[in-house]
Design a protein around this motif. Structure first.
Motif, short mmCIF file in Angstrom:
data_model
loop_
_atom_site.label_atom_id
_atom_site.label_comp_id
_atom_site.label_asym_id
_atom_site.label_seq_id
_atom_site.Cartn_x
_atom_site.Cartn_y
_atom_site.Cartn_z
N VAL A 91 0.86 -1.30 -0.21
CA VAL A 91 -0.06 0.11 0.02
C VAL A 91 0.99 1.13 -0.04
O VAL A 91 1.64 1.52 1.06
CB VAL A 91 -0.99 0.13 1.23
CG1 VAL A 91 -1.72 1.41 1.21
CG2 VAL A 91 -1.87 -1.11 1.17
N LEU A 92 0.75 2.02 -1.17
CA LEU A 92 1.66 3.26 -1.20
C LEU A 92 0.90 4.60 -0.43
O LEU A 92 1.68 5.41 -0.25
CB LEU A 92 2.03 3.43 -2.59
CG LEU A 92 2.40 2.21 -3.42
CD1 LEU A 92 2.76 2.66 -4.83
CD2 LEU A 92 3.68 1.62 -2.77
N GLY A 93 -0.51 4.57 -0.81
CA GLY A 93 -1.15 5.57 -0.07
C GLY A 93 -2.79 5.36 -0.22
O GLY A 93 -2.90 4.07 -0.33
N GLU A 94 -3.25 6.16 0.40
CA GLU A 94 -4.74 6.05 0.55
C GLU A 94 -5.62 7.29 0.71
O GLU A 94 -5.01 8.48 0.82
CB GLU A 94 -5.20 5.38 2.08
CG GLU A 94 -6.47 4.96 2.48
CD GLU A 94 -6.64 4.26 3.49
OE1 GLU A 94 -7.81 4.05 3.78
OE2 GLU A 94 -5.87 4.37 4.44
N MET A 95 -6.53 7.11 -0.21
CA MET A 95 -7.55 8.44 -0.13
C MET A 95 -8.34 8.61 1.05
O MET A 95 -8.64 7.31 1.65
CB MET A 95 -8.58 8.34 -1.47
CG MET A 95 -7.93 8.24 -2.81
SD MET A 95 -6.84 9.73 -3.11
CE MET A 95 -8.27 10.85 -3.54
N ASP A 96 -8.83 9.54 1.38
CA ASP A 96 -9.89 9.81 2.41
C ASP A 96 -11.15 9.12 2.21
O ASP A 96 -11.91 9.42 1.07
CB ASP A 96 -10.25 11.28 2.42
CG ASP A 96 -11.13 11.81 3.86
OD1 ASP A 96 -11.47 10.95 4.41
OD2 ASP A 96 -10.96 12.91 4.35
N PRO A 97 -11.54 8.20 3.18
CA PRO A 97 -12.78 7.41 2.76
C PRO A 97 -13.89 8.02 3.02
O PRO A 97 -15.15 7.77 2.97
CB PRO A 97 -12.59 6.14 3.92
CG PRO A 97 -11.81 6.72 5.00
CD PRO A 97 -10.93 7.85 4.36
N VAL A 98 -13.79 9.25 3.60
CA VAL A 98 -15.09 10.27 4.18
C VAL A 98 -16.15 9.22 4.56
O VAL A 98 -15.99 8.73 6.16
CB VAL A 98 -15.93 10.68 2.82
CG1 VAL A 98 -16.90 11.81 3.09
CG2 VAL A 98 -14.78 11.34 1.85
N ASP A 99 -17.37 8.91 4.41
CA ASP A 99 -18.27 7.79 4.97
C ASP A 99 -18.43 6.77 4.58
O ASP A 99 -19.17 5.94 4.84
CB ASP A 99 -19.71 8.91 4.76
CG ASP A 99 -20.08 8.57 3.17
OD1 ASP A 99 -19.22 8.43 2.34
OD2 ASP A 99 -21.46 8.82 2.88
N SER A 100 -17.35 6.16 3.84
CA SER A 100 -17.24 4.82 3.46
C SER A 100 -17.12 3.73 4.47
O SER A 100 -18.04 2.81 4.44
CB SER A 100 -15.85 4.68 2.40
OG SER A 100 -15.88 5.49 1.48
N ASP A 101 -16.64 4.18 5.55
CA ASP A 101 -16.73 3.16 6.46
C ASP A 101 -18.02 2.99 7.46
O ASP A 101 -18.33 1.87 7.79
CB ASP A 101 -15.44 3.51 7.73
CG ASP A 101 -14.11 3.42 7.17
OD1 ASP A 101 -13.96 2.58 6.07
OD2 ASP A 101 -13.26 4.04 7.67
N ASP A 102 -18.48 4.20 7.40
CA ASP A 102 -19.84 4.04 8.29
C ASP A 102 -20.93 3.39 7.05
O ASP A 102 -21.69 2.69 7.61
CB ASP A 102 -20.48 5.58 8.31
CG ASP A 102 -19.60 6.42 9.24
OD1 ASP A 102 -19.00 5.75 10.10
OD2 ASP A 102 -19.54 7.47 9.21
N ARG A 103 -20.87 3.59 5.93
CA ARG A 103 -21.87 2.92 4.87
C ARG A 103 -21.45 1.35 4.80
O ARG A 103 -22.32 0.60 4.93
CB ARG A 103 -21.67 3.52 3.58
CG ARG A 103 -22.26 4.75 3.32
CD ARG A 103 -22.37 5.27 1.96
NE ARG A 103 -20.92 5.66 1.24
CZ ARG A 103 -20.58 5.06 0.28
NH1 ARG A 103 -21.16 3.91 -0.26
NH2 ARG A 103 -19.35 5.25 -0.19
N LEU A 104 -20.37 1.08 4.96
CA LEU A 104 -19.79 -0.56 5.21
C LEU A 104 -20.25 -0.75 6.38
O LEU A 104 -20.84 -2.20 6.37
CB LEU A 104 -18.25 -0.55 5.11
CG LEU A 104 -17.61 -1.76 4.91
CD1 LEU A 104 -17.98 -2.37 3.52
CD2 LEU A 104 -16.22 -1.83 5.06
N ARG A 105 -20.28 -0.24 7.52
CA ARG A 105 -20.90 -0.89 8.86
C ARG A 105 -22.32 -0.93 8.67
O ARG A 105 -22.96 -2.17 9.06
CB ARG A 105 -20.48 -0.02 10.09
CG ARG A 105 -18.87 -0.20 10.39
CD ARG A 105 -18.88 0.61 11.71
NE ARG A 105 -18.96 2.04 11.69
CZ ARG A 105 -17.77 2.75 11.49
NH1 ARG A 105 -16.63 2.19 11.22
NH2 ARG A 105 -18.05 4.12 11.38
N SER A 106 -23.04 -0.02 7.81
CA SER A 106 -24.41 -0.27 7.74
C SER A 106 -24.86 -1.24 6.97
O SER A 106 -25.75 -1.99 7.27
CB SER A 106 -24.77 1.14 7.33
OG SER A 106 -26.29 1.14 6.91
#
Length: 383
Positions: A91-106
């Motif tokens: 993994v070289l870098g990462e974009m800001d997930p914003v609400d991706s983690d919340d939608r993933l938990r939902s």
């Protein structure tokens, strides 16, 4: 009595003028415009010429990866610098997930609810199936009515439909969850190969559009030289032919390689053929992408025949030929030339025979009336 002194004076003048005229004539014939032209001559040789082809190109990578986001967003972190060596899957870098983690938990909760609904409808379906079999036995023993049996069978059909719907909802929820996981994974910039970081075009905090490059990674084993060859002299060039590559930064070192392929399209503007030349071994240290390189390709050996130095070939009007020396006489002999090598020799297909004596260098331009004087060396002209 006056004629005698005059005769003596005339004789005296003639005595001076005759030797002077003789000296002037001698000087004119030896060092003046009528003097023989100094030339060096060589013998036409019979050799099996091995031509070579010279070209210039740039170092490129056939496997070059420009990594960036697949959707607009903000760069959260970037952990590599230009020149870093990376591994496949790193993994070289990462974009800001914003609400991706919340939608993933939902969505994970939705999958759990769908699984619970499937379990509930499975139990209902099993109970309806059991009741239908029980009423079929009772009806066979004439212990119940046909209407009650039909009602149990209808309950079984409803339970089967509910179970099928619950399973479809569960599959849809799992598919949506997988899509969110894939979308979340796409926010990570992952190296696809073991390679080298050659560019870093963004810094953390930068807002990027979809497809914008963040880092560039190249596979060092895929380096090649995109080479240009003159179309006039490129006859015989083919894949798998051996080559020598001289990088501009390492001109004293020659790297072994070979022609990988010829490009099907030539450059119509510069009248050059394009070819890809690969290294036999990966050069260490790696040359920069875009570095200029000089490539020499060894072409197949030609049949044995007359060979002359390129310097001996002259043009007289529309004819190409050489000056053949026969004593102090000159004859211009037209020739038909073939291939040449990088050592300055050219194949003669017609016009000369091995052993012919030809002029290599002359101290001035020759004509058919020129008289020549053969010397071993002309200062400043031949070596």
């Amino acid at each position: 009595m006056s004629k005698l002194p005059l005769s003596r004076r005339a004789l005296s003048i003639l005595a001076v003028l005759v030797p002077l005229a003789f000296v002037l004539g001698y000087v004119a014939l030896r060092s003046g415009p009528l003097a023989p032209v100094a030339v060096t001559v060589v013998q036409v040789e019979s050799k099996a010429l091995r031509p070579s082809l010279f070209g210039v190109g740039t170092v490129e990578a056939r496997q070059l990866y420009r990594l960036g986001p697949v959707a607009p967003g903000r760069l959260l972190r970037l952990s590599v610098q230009v020149g870093d060596t990376v591994k496949a899957g790193q993994v070289l870098g990462e974009m800001d997930p914003v609400d991706s983690d919340d939608r993933l938990r939902s969505q994970q909760a939705q999958v759990q609810r769908a699984a619970a609904a499937v379990a509930d409808t499975t139990a209902r379906h099993a109970f309806a199936q059991q009741q239908a079999r029980r009423y079929e036995q009772l009806f066979a023993e004439k212990a119940t009515s046909e209407e009650l049996l039909a009602a149990r069978r209808q309950d079984l059909q409803l339970a089967s439909a509910a179970l099928a719907a619950a399973r479809e909802d569960q599959a849809r929820a799992q598919s949506d969850l997988q899509a969110l996981r894939t979308q979340r994974a796409s926010l990570r910039l992952v190296s696809p190969v073991d390679g080298l970081v050659t560019a870093r075009d963004a810094e953390p905090g930068t807002t990027l559009v979809a497809g914008q490059m963040v880092v560039e990674v190249v596979d060092p084993t895929s380096l090649w030289v995109n080479t240009r060859f003159d179309q006039v002299s490129a006859a015989g060039l083919a894949a798998q032919q051996p080559a020598q590559v001289a990088l501009r930064s390492r001109r004293a070192q020659t790297l072994a390689g070979q022609v990988l392929r010829l490009e099907p399209r030539a450059d119509a503007v510069t009248e050059e053929l394009l070819a890809k030349v690969v290294f036999s071994t990966v050069p260490q240290p790696l040359p920069p992408i875009g570095e200029r390189a000089e490539v020499t390709v060894d072409l197949p050996e030609l049949a044995q025949g007359p060979v002359v130095p390129n310097a001996a070939v002259q043009r007289q009007g529309t004819q190409i030929g050489v000056w053949v020396a026969q004593g102090d006489r000159l004859d211009f002999v037209p020739v038909v030339l073939g291939r040449s090598d990088l050592e300055g020799r050219v194949q003669v297909l017609k016009g000369l025979a091995p052993g012919d004596s030809i002029v290599l260098y002359s101290e001035k331009a020759l004509t058919a009336r020129s008289r020549i004087h053969v010397v071993e060396r002309i200062p400043g002209v031949s070596s």
